[in-house]
Design an enzyme around this catalytic site. Structure first.
Site, PDB file in Angstrom:
ATOM      1  N   GLU A  31      -2.944   3.988   6.162  1.00 34.19           N
ATOM      2  CA  GLU A  31      -4.130   4.632   6.677  1.00 34.19           C
ATOM      3  C   GLU A  31      -5.334   3.824   6.180  1.00 34.19           C
ATOM      4  O   GLU A  31      -5.451   3.584   4.980  1.00 34.19           O
ATOM      5  CB  GLU A  31      -4.217   6.073   6.144  1.00 34.19           C
ATOM      6  CG  GLU A  31      -5.390   6.792   6.749  1.00 34.19           C
ATOM      7  CD  GLU A  31      -5.609   8.195   6.179  1.00 34.19           C
ATOM      8  OE1 GLU A  31      -4.774   8.670   5.388  1.00 34.19           O
ATOM      9  OE2 GLU A  31      -6.642   8.781   6.543  1.00 34.19           O
ATOM     10  N   ARG A 260       8.150   5.831  -4.698  1.00 38.73           N
ATOM     11  CA  ARG A 260       6.820   5.250  -4.866  1.00 38.73           C
ATOM     12  C   ARG A 260       6.755   4.449  -6.147  1.00 38.73           C
ATOM     13  O   ARG A 260       7.371   4.807  -7.145  1.00 38.73           O
ATOM     14  CB  ARG A 260       5.857   6.412  -5.056  1.00 38.73           C
ATOM     15  CG  ARG A 260       4.897   6.669  -3.992  1.00 38.73           C
ATOM     16  CD  ARG A 260       4.009   7.834  -4.373  1.00 38.73           C
ATOM     17  NE  ARG A 260       2.638   7.470  -4.108  1.00 38.73           N
ATOM     18  CZ  ARG A 260       2.145   7.355  -2.884  1.00 38.73           C
ATOM     19  NH1 ARG A 260       2.905   7.578  -1.829  1.00 38.73           N
ATOM     20  NH2 ARG A 260       0.898   7.009  -2.703  1.00 38.73           N
ATOM     21  N   LYS A 270      -5.471   5.666  -3.294  1.00 38.36           N
ATOM     22  CA  LYS A 270      -6.725   5.153  -2.753  1.00 38.36           C
ATOM     23  C   LYS A 270      -7.870   6.110  -3.064  1.00 38.36           C
ATOM     24  O   LYS A 270      -8.992   5.686  -3.313  1.00 38.36           O
ATOM     25  CB  LYS A 270      -6.587   4.952  -1.238  1.00 38.36           C
ATOM     26  CG  LYS A 270      -5.795   3.702  -0.898  1.00 38.36           C
ATOM     27  CD  LYS A 270      -5.621   3.545   0.600  1.00 38.36           C
ATOM     28  CE  LYS A 270      -4.507   4.444   1.082  1.00 38.36           C
ATOM     29  NZ  LYS A 270      -4.261   4.390   2.515  1.00 38.36           N
TER      30      LYS A 270
HETATM   31  P1  ATP Z   1      -2.569   6.458  -1.271  1.00 36.71           P
HETATM   32  O1  ATP Z   1      -2.200   7.719  -1.970  1.00 36.71           O
HETATM   33  O2  ATP Z   1      -2.835   5.334  -2.185  1.00 36.71           O
HETATM   34  O3  ATP Z   1      -3.638   6.663  -0.264  1.00 36.71           O
HETATM   35  P2  ATP Z   1      -0.719   6.596   0.843  1.00 36.71           P
HETATM   36  O4  ATP Z   1       0.740   6.797   0.732  1.00 36.71           O
HETATM   37  O5  ATP Z   1      -1.539   7.686   1.377  1.00 36.71           O
HETATM   38  O6  ATP Z   1      -1.238   6.057  -0.523  1.00 36.71           O
HETATM   39  P3  ATP Z   1      -0.835   4.913   3.127  1.00 36.71           P
HETATM   40  O7  ATP Z   1      -1.968   4.034   3.495  1.00 36.71           O
HETATM   41  O8  ATP Z   1      -0.572   6.076   3.972  1.00 36.71           O
HETATM   42  O9  ATP Z   1      -1.064   5.300   1.639  1.00 36.71           O
HETATM   43  O10 ATP Z   1       0.496   4.073   2.907  1.00 36.71           O
HETATM   44  C1  ATP Z   1       0.993   3.022   3.684  1.00 36.71           C
HETATM   45  C2  ATP Z   1       2.409   2.791   3.281  1.00 36.71           C
HETATM   46  O11 ATP Z   1       2.459   2.369   1.928  1.00 36.71           O
HETATM   47  C3  ATP Z   1       3.216   4.067   3.373  1.00 36.71           C
HETATM   48  O12 ATP Z   1       4.461   3.800   3.952  1.00 36.71           O
HETATM   49  C4  ATP Z   1       3.344   4.509   1.954  1.00 36.71           C
HETATM   50  O13 ATP Z   1       4.495   5.248   1.775  1.00 36.71           O
HETATM   51  C5  ATP Z   1       3.337   3.175   1.202  1.00 36.71           C
HETATM   52  N1  ATP Z   1       2.856   3.360  -0.166  1.00 36.71           N
HETATM   53  C6  ATP Z   1       1.679   3.880  -0.567  1.00 36.71           C
HETATM   54  N2  ATP Z   1       1.613   3.955  -1.910  1.00 36.71           N
HETATM   55  C7  ATP Z   1       2.775   3.469  -2.373  1.00 36.71           C
HETATM   56  C8  ATP Z   1       3.336   3.277  -3.680  1.00 36.71           C
HETATM   57  N3  ATP Z   1       2.671   3.607  -4.783  1.00 36.71           N
HETATM   58  N4  ATP Z   1       4.578   2.749  -3.771  1.00 36.71           N
HETATM   59  C9  ATP Z   1       5.249   2.392  -2.681  1.00 36.71           C
HETATM   60  N5  ATP Z   1       4.792   2.535  -1.433  1.00 36.71           N
HETATM   61  C10 ATP Z   1       3.569   3.075  -1.264  1.00 36.71           C
HETATM   62 MG    MG Z   2      -2.966   8.697   2.132  1.00 36.68          MG
END
Ligand code: ATP
Ligand code: MG
Length: 751
Positions: A31, A260, A270
């Site tokens: 995102e 994760r 983020k």
């Molecule tokens: P954040 O909480 O940092 O916003 P998110 O999961 O909401 O993380 P996205 O931008 O939706 O972030 O994630 C893009 C991809 O990266 C998704 O498939 C997510 O599962 C993966 N991802 C995000 N954070 C991690 C992490 N700490 N370890 C492994 N994969 C991750």
């Molecule tokens: Mg997110």
């Protein structure tokens, strides 16, 4: 591809073998609401890595369904991260917003099938109707609307006729489902907001659960890989595709979850990173202290080091915390093989070499013997030089190997000097050293016969260039930081007047360097100019954090041993290196423990023997590297009263929660003294861990009753006091209560 296959690759191989798919297609679907971080790097490595390994392809898709938080600067940062890590996405960058029309069409189809309805209860009512884990939910009165009415309302939602929150579109699934996510999940909500790509065309936006599976489907994705928190959403994913009859003609995607990545001493979402940026705690998204890809890039990390790190931590199904030392090891390991070694002085102290006149240029190689790279530079040498202030000591502690009034030292690549006079200012601060050099001691042609214990860095006063150096330390002082209050106040130190040998600036043999004995540094890609060079510290030469943590007063600079005069730690033998690699990659030990074990044959063989008895590598390794190691310093293995098998038994009791970690220490001490079997010790002394809530509960009640002030503070929001209560309870049970159980019970009782 890694030797042992991870569970995702196993699934992919089975799907290819069974003919379920002919080509693998994955996607990385961030995102665009913040800069990507090291967790995203892991996801990028998995998705693009699998596509590469199986000759498929991977899409880059911006999951832009939330207009209020998303922005093009984040899109650019995400593209940049993928490219920097060395991956190519298939075709152009995709955007979920490009599918808004199709998604709308699918929603209309669901309504027509009687599988979706417009609900109009407010948020609070919706929550109340949803039920609980133990109680089924109820549908709202609006769930009975006719298909025509639903179609009409949904269209008017799209046309912007209603306020935010007035209506939502929900899937009609099952309000009694055990998986609460399946209790008529939201598909669309009203949001009157400008979308950075779609503009003002839409007043409704699809929810993740609806948009994601359909976007995957439309792009022909085969393996939709996401993190564990989406495990319960998988049922919705399947429901949407199955209900719409997708995947009957062509193969449909399936969702698979992995753990994760979490790293200690940092925050990783983020949202939390945005908080740091917005509060001005860091200089921006690319602040070198942040775990963002932009931050690592700015700091001087290499893509290879990040890829190696991601490869090394593996892919698992259980969330865990990775030691940041492991990431630091990856970058150090990578740079060690690549970068030129140069001389820089961070805290200059003038040395006048009284018996030297004139000027010469010393030819000095950039790389040590074990780096297969060529190149050298001229090091100017003259009467006036600067050395590091703490490389001279008037009252040296024992084991100080550098320059003193009685002890000579070698200037790296140059001559041996001897101190003749120490000049101080009125405050007693040393301002200059008068020294002499030994003309026949030149490095490589030394016939002086003088013995020195170390070589130090130096620069020639006239030719040296002034540089700014930014030293970074961990952004948080807490291993698992909660927020801004845990920030390490000393995470950035700027040195304005450091000095560096001129070739670094004039020849520019590289952008990354090892400043000998100091660490690895990177020419800052933003602020560096020839007139005002700026270097960022990437990482130190070895892990110094562990030591620093224990003492608050600054520890003396590690002594440089004879073998370490290049500023490198003593190299491992090949056997040791192989063991170390195995410990890190296969057994997932942290770097420090792996290092301790691999370098000491007695310890590694003790560890391997106990591991053979009981397979619990991490806990065993910690015990051997710390406690057993302490004993082995005093006596030989054969004279120990305990053996590897007993240590394995001890660890097994920790693992199955018979005893707590704390009690284990006590048992170990007893094993050291008496040589008794740990199981007997535990039984004889009644040390078995108490996990039964009914036994722990009364003790907690007592502690709570004794501390009304702290209870009030806790309930007023000081949640850190939880630790206080847990500690008191553990103390009252002599360390026998199971900390996990205590934690849960205390949290519950204080609510
Ligand atoms: P954040 O909480 O940092 O916003 P998110 O999961 O909401 O993380 P996205 O931008 O939706 O972030 O994630 C893009 C991809 O990266 C998704 O498939 C997510 O599962 C993966 N991802 C995000 N954070 C991690 C992490 N700490 N370890 C492994 N994969 C991750
Ligand atoms: Mg997110």
């Amino acid at each position: 591809m890694s030797e042992s296959k991870d569970f995702l690759r196993t699934i992919v191989e089975e799907d290819l073998a069974s003919g379920k798919y002919t080509e693998i297609a994955t996607r990385f679907p961030p995102e665009p609401n913040g800069f990507p971080h090291i967790g995203h790097a892991k996801s990028i490595c998995i998705n693009f890595g699998i596509a590469n390994d199986y000759k498929g392809h991977c899409n880059l898709r911006m999951d832009d369904t939330n207009p209020t938080t998303e922005d093009t600067q984040y899109v650019e940062a995400l593209k940049d991260a993928v490219e920097w890590l060395g991956f190519d996405w298939e075709g152009s960058v995709r955007f979920t917003s490009d599918y808004f029309s199709e998604l709308y069409g699918y929603a209309v189809e669901l309504i027509k099938m009687g599988k979706a309805y417009v609900d109009s209860v407010d948020e609070e009512q919706m929550r109340a109707l949803r039920g609980t884990v133990t109680q089924a939910g109820k549908r709202s009165q609006y769930a009975n609307r006719s298909i025509e009415e639903n179609l009409d309302l949904f269209e008017r939602m799209k046309n912007g006729e209603f306020e935010n929150g007035e209506h939502v579109l929900r899937a009609k699934i099952d309000m009694g489902a055990a998986n609460m996510k399946m209790r008529d999940p939201l598909l669309y909500r009203i949001r009157h907001a400008h979308h950075f790509r779609a503009g003002d065309a839409w007043s409704i936006y699809p929810m993740y659960d609806f948009a994601h599976c359909l976007s995957d489907y439309m792009e022909g994705i085969t393996h939709s890989i996401c993190t564990l928190e989406f495990e319960n959403n998988r049922d919705i994913y399947n429901w949407v595709l199955e209900t719409l009859g997708l995947g009957e003609k062509s193969p449909r995607p399936y969702q698979h979850e992995f753990a994760r990545l979490g790293i200690n001493y940092t925050v990783m979402s983020k949202r939390k990173l945005l908080e740091l940026v917005e509060a001005g705690k860091v200089s921006g998204w690319d602040d070198p202290r942040l775990p963002t890809i932009a931050g690592y890039k700015r700091r001087g990390y290499t893509p290879e080091s990040i890829l190696n790190f991601c490869d090394g931590i593996g892919i698992a199904k259980a969330n865990s915390m990775v030691d940041v030392a492991q990431l630091e090891f990856s970058i150090r390991d990578d740079l060690n093989k690549k970068v030129p070694r140069v001389l820089a002085v961070l805290d200059p102290l003038k040395v006048t070499i009284e018996n030297y006149d004139g000027f010469e240029e010393i030819d000095a190689p950039y790389y040590p013997h074990d780096v297969p790279k060529e190149g050298s530079r001229k090091l100017p040498f003259s009467k006036e030089i600067y050395i590091e202030r703490d490389d001279f000591n008037e009252n040296p502690p024992k084991g100080y190997y550098r320059l003193t009034t009685k002890q000579s030292v070698r200037l790296r690549h140059a001559y041996i000097i001897t101190c003749k006079e120490v000049i101080k200012d009125d405050n007693g601060k040393i301002v200059e050293i008068k020294a002499v050099y030994s003309p026949d001691s030149k490095s490589g042609e030394d016939t002086s016969g003088i013995k020195v214990k170390s070589a130090i860095q130096w620069v020639s006063a006239n030719e040296a260039k002034k540089v700014e150096i930014r030293l970074y330390d961990r952004l948080f002082k807490d291993e698992s930081p909660e927020g801004l209050e845990d920030i390490n106040p000393d995470s950035l130190k700027v040195i304005k007047n450091a000095l560096i040998e001129p070739a670094v600036i004039t020849d520019k043999p590289d952008v990354r360097f090892q400043f000998e004995r100091q660490g690895y540094f990177y020419a800052d890609p933003v602020d560096y100019t020839n007139e005002k060079p700026v270097f960022n510290k990437i990482v130190g030469l070895k892990d110094s954090w562990g030591k620093k943590k224990k003492t608050d007063t600054p520890a003396p600079k590690p002594q440089v041993k004879k073998e370490q005069i290049d500023g490198e730690v003593v190299a491992m033998t090949e056997v040791e290196k192989a063991l170390f690699d195995k410990y890190i990659t296969e057994l997932k030990l942290n770097t420090e423990v792996a290092n301790t074990l691999a370098r000491d044959e007695k310890l590694s063989s003790f560890f391997e023997t106990s591991l053979y008895e009981y397979d619990s590598a991490v806990i065993l390794a910690n015990l051997v590297a710390n406690d057993v190691a302490r004993e082995l310093k005093e006596i030989e293995v054969n004279n120990l009263k305990f053996n590897a098998k007993q240590v394995a038994q001890l660890v097994k009791m920790i693992d199955d929660e018979t005893i707590s970690n704390k009690i284990a220490k006590q048992v170990f001490e007893e094993m050291v003294k008496s040589g008794n079997n740990p199981i007997q010790i535990v039984e004889a002394k009644g040390l078995i861990q108490i996990s039964d809530p009914s036994k722990i509960s009364p003790i907690i009640d007592e502690v709570i009753a004794k501390n009304p002030d702290n209870v009030a503070k806790f309930q007023a929001g000081n949640t850190k006091l939880l630790g206080f209560f847990v500690g008191q309870v553990l103390k009252a049970t002599g360390g026998k209560a199971n900390p996990k159980v205590v934690n849960e019970l205390v949290a519950d009782k204080l609510k």
